[in-house]
Write a protein that holds these residues in place. Structure first.
Motif, PDB file in Angstrom:
ATOM      1  N   LEU A 255      40.977  47.753  41.026  1.00 29.54           N
ATOM      2  CA  LEU A 255      40.843  48.621  41.556  1.00 29.54           C
ATOM      3  C   LEU A 255      40.934  49.657  40.365  1.00 29.54           C
ATOM      4  O   LEU A 255      40.600  51.058  40.240  1.00 29.54           O
ATOM      5  CB  LEU A 255      41.895  48.988  42.187  1.00 29.54           C
ATOM      6  CG  LEU A 255      40.613  48.087  43.516  1.00 29.54           C
ATOM      7  CD1 LEU A 255      41.679  47.804  45.133  1.00 29.54           C
ATOM      8  CD2 LEU A 255      39.369  48.040  43.642  1.00 29.54           C
ATOM      9  N   GLY A 256      42.103  49.666  39.783  1.00 27.76           N
ATOM     10  CA  GLY A 256      42.978  50.857  39.542  1.00 27.76           C
ATOM     11  C   GLY A 256      41.919  50.987  37.813  1.00 27.76           C
ATOM     12  O   GLY A 256      42.501  51.967  36.850  1.00 27.76           O
ATOM     13  N   MET A 257      41.337  50.460  37.020  1.00 29.18           N
ATOM     14  CA  MET A 257      40.602  50.646  35.916  1.00 29.18           C
ATOM     15  C   MET A 257      39.139  51.046  35.906  1.00 29.18           C
ATOM     16  O   MET A 257      38.369  50.838  35.776  1.00 29.18           O
ATOM     17  CB  MET A 257      40.422  49.983  35.200  1.00 29.18           C
ATOM     18  CG  MET A 257      39.730  48.425  35.436  1.00 29.18           C
ATOM     19  SD  MET A 257      40.080  46.594  34.878  1.00 29.18           S
ATOM     20  CE  MET A 257      39.033  47.246  33.135  1.00 29.18           C
ATOM     21  N   GLN A 258      38.586  51.754  37.140  1.00 31.10           N
ATOM     22  CA  GLN A 258      37.096  52.038  37.844  1.00 31.10           C
ATOM     23  C   GLN A 258      37.212  53.346  36.771  1.00 31.10           C
ATOM     24  O   GLN A 258      35.823  53.145  36.448  1.00 31.10           O
ATOM     25  CB  GLN A 258      37.542  51.979  39.509  1.00 31.10           C
ATOM     26  CG  GLN A 258      37.418  51.111  40.323  1.00 31.10           C
ATOM     27  CD  GLN A 258      36.295  50.018  39.496  1.00 31.10           C
ATOM     28  OE1 GLN A 258      35.389  50.238  39.927  1.00 31.10           O
ATOM     29  NE2 GLN A 258      37.156  48.654  39.705  1.00 31.10           N
ATOM     30  N   ASN A 259      38.037  54.133  37.222  1.00 31.81           N
ATOM     31  CA  ASN A 259      37.615  55.128  35.923  1.00 31.81           C
ATOM     32  C   ASN A 259      37.592  55.104  34.506  1.00 31.81           C
ATOM     33  O   ASN A 259      36.412  55.515  34.467  1.00 31.81           O
ATOM     34  CB  ASN A 259      38.359  56.398  36.705  1.00 31.81           C
ATOM     35  CG  ASN A 259      39.110  57.182  38.026  1.00 31.81           C
ATOM     36  OD1 ASN A 259      37.577  56.508  38.621  1.00 31.81           O
ATOM     37  ND2 ASN A 259      39.874  57.451  37.796  1.00 31.81           N
TER      38      ASN A 259
END
Length: 535
Positions: A255-259
């Motif tokens: 989730l934290g690497m979506q960007n």
């Protein structure tokens, strides 16, 4: 007893490397038998009489050089191709050929290069057999002798050409190794630069009372952290980054690497997730796992020609015959899929379906290697017209304690006037760390190298040492050993921007390591830990 036709003995103590070479040669039509030690190799030579021996130089029991001499002494008709991933200099090659080897090749080699080298040896083997038959039948086949010798000469000329190609491949391999070493050195220098930048920004955030300035420093700090991640990727390319398997919240990581994924693959590809809430934590190196997922996503985008959907998913699976569980981290696309022949070779090093110059063929093999290094494995599910799913299976973390997050700098206990000896050769980093230590309430003594540090410890009271790992002249590890000889109870905290810190294992009681660049709260916390432990 003559050698068995088309039988190759593959000798290598690394199972994965041995398997890859065996598979390549079997596909080329050769029968292959394997040995993992020098003793097993000599036994199979006695029992099976292979035509060609593919011999690793570095074995656990005997040197490959010694094994080659024994084979050539007892059975000179057996051809030996020596291979090595470590001994690739010209002197190493000369030593291998002087031991009797018929050819020498640096690992890793492309499958086509390996097959070509073995094929060349078999041509040489065939030529020698032809000459042997000519000698046996000289009186009966005088008329054919000239033609056979001409054919043999042509084959030998082809062998010379193949050896020239192998030497060119060796030069290319040495160039890539040099690039890797250069990259590692550049990454270390950038870590020092980032340490000064991050340190200065931390001081601005701490000292400034104006909110706009604090916010600007925060934005700059975010950019600096992106630089830290880039350096980690450079170290991974140079193969000097040490994997640190720790409990990682895998759903949180995805989730934290979506960007990052959106920036990497572009707006024309849709990204979705299907995360098992029971996935929990896996034992992994977070940076390398994130890099592997980004590489898989980019591969999926390229396969879909920039249009389609990529799904990142997690699920829990039992490990057969064990109470432990796998966490399956998958990247799936709805692209054209892979033919069976491509899917079977997808993890092979240097295998790529992309046009020349657009792919190295190392992406999936690196994913496979990271998974194996972390105690897991990687698999592929794919059919033509039905997309591709690459799965990384990693062990679930068991009975771990959640990491304690470092408190903000203002909440971390500062110094009580203790003296910190700061040993750092970089002027910018030394100035920033000096300011930070004073800000934290410590007295400081400063040294630019190990010689100055030893003089200070011999003549002044010092409570704790902050020591750079890589310095000209006396290294950090050597300096620590000298300081420990003077003060065995002296706490030492290493601060390093270098990836390879194996020399610390030889320093007694000085394994507290801060990776540059680090936040000052980390430095404050580590100093309090060391001073409390020594109290």
């Amino acid at each position: 007893m003559s050698p068995q036709p088309r039988l190759v003995l593959n000798v290598d103590d690394t199972e994965a490397v041995r398997y890859a070479k065996t598979r390549t040669l079997q596909r080329a039509g050769y029968e292959v038998i394997e040995a993992g030690t020098g003793a097993d190799a000599l036994r199979l030579v006695d029992e099976r009489e292979p035509s060609v021996v593919l011999l690793d130089v570095k074995l656990p029991d005997y040197s490959g050089i010694e094994i080659c001499r024994i084979i050539k002494r007892d059975r000179p008709w057996i051809l030996v191709l020596q291979v090595s991933a470590s001994f690739v200099a010209s002197a190493d090659k000369a030593r291998g050929l002087d031991s009797g080897a018929d050819s020498y090749m640096a690992q890793p080699a492309e499958p086509e290069e390996l097959v070509a080298a073995v094929r060349a040896l078999f041509r040489l083997h065939d030529a020698e057999n032809a000459l042997r038959r000519l000698n046996d039948e000289l009186e009966q086949r005088v008329a054919d002798r000239t033609r056979e010798l001409a054919d043999s000469n042509a084959r030998l000329q082809a062998e010379i050409l193949e050896r020239a190609k192998a030497e060119a491949a060796l030069v290319q391999s040495q160039k890539m190794e040099a690039v890797g070493q250069l990259t590692g050195g550049i990454a270390h220098d950038f870590n020092n630069l980032l340490a000064a930048v991050v340190g200065g920004l931390s001081l601005i955030q701490r000292r400034s009372k104006e909110q706009p300035i604090v916010e600007l420093a925060g934005h700059a700090m975010h950019a600096a952290q992106r630089g830290v991640k880039l350096i980690s990727q450079l170290l991974a390319f140079s193969r000097t980054q040490e994997l640190e398997a720790k409990p990682v919240d895998v759903n949180g990581l995805i989730l934290g690497m979506q960007n990052l994924l959106v920036q990497s693959i572009g707006p024309t590809v849709a990204i979705s997730t299907d995360l098992d809430p029971q996935a929990g934590h896996v034992l992994a190196d977070a940076n390398q796992l994130e890099l592997a997922l980004v590489n898989l996503a980019i591969n999926a985008r390229d396969a879909m020609a920039g249009n389609g959907r990529i799904t990142l998913s997690t699920k829990v699976e039992p490990q057969p015959g064990s109470a432990l569980k796998w966490i399956v981290v998958a990247v799936e696309d709805d692209g054209p899929g892979m033919p069976d022949a491509v899917r079977e070779r997808a993890f092979d090093p240097f295998f790529t379906t992309k046009p020349a110059g657009q792919g190295t063929g190392l992406g999936l093999s690196q994913v496979y290697g990271v998974a194996r290094q972390l105690g897991g494995r990687a698999t592929i599910e794919s059919q033509e017209g039905r997309g591709t799913k690459v799965m990384i299976l990693l062990p679930q973390a068991q009975d771990f304690e959640a990491p304690i997050l470092a408190a903000p700098l203002k909440d971390v206990p500062g110094g009580n006037g203790e003296t910190v000896l700061l040993i750092e050769d970089d002027d910018d980093v030394r100035r920033v760390l000096s300011d930070a230590l004073v800000e934290l309430g410590y007295q400081i003594a400063v040294a630019e190298n190990g010689v100055e540090a030893i003089a200070i410890v011999e003549g002044s009271p010092v409570d704790v040492v902050v020591l750079d790992y890589v310095m000209p002249g006396m290294t950090g590890a050597e300096t620590a050993k000298r300081l420990k000889a003077i003060r065995p109870d002296l706490p030492i905290v290493f601060a390093s921007g270098h990836a390879d810190t194996r020399a610390l294992a030889d320093v007694p009681g000085a394994h507290r390591l801060l990776r540059k660049p680090f936040a000052f709260d980390e430095l404050a916390q580590r100093l309090r830990e060391e001073l409390t432990r020594g109290a």
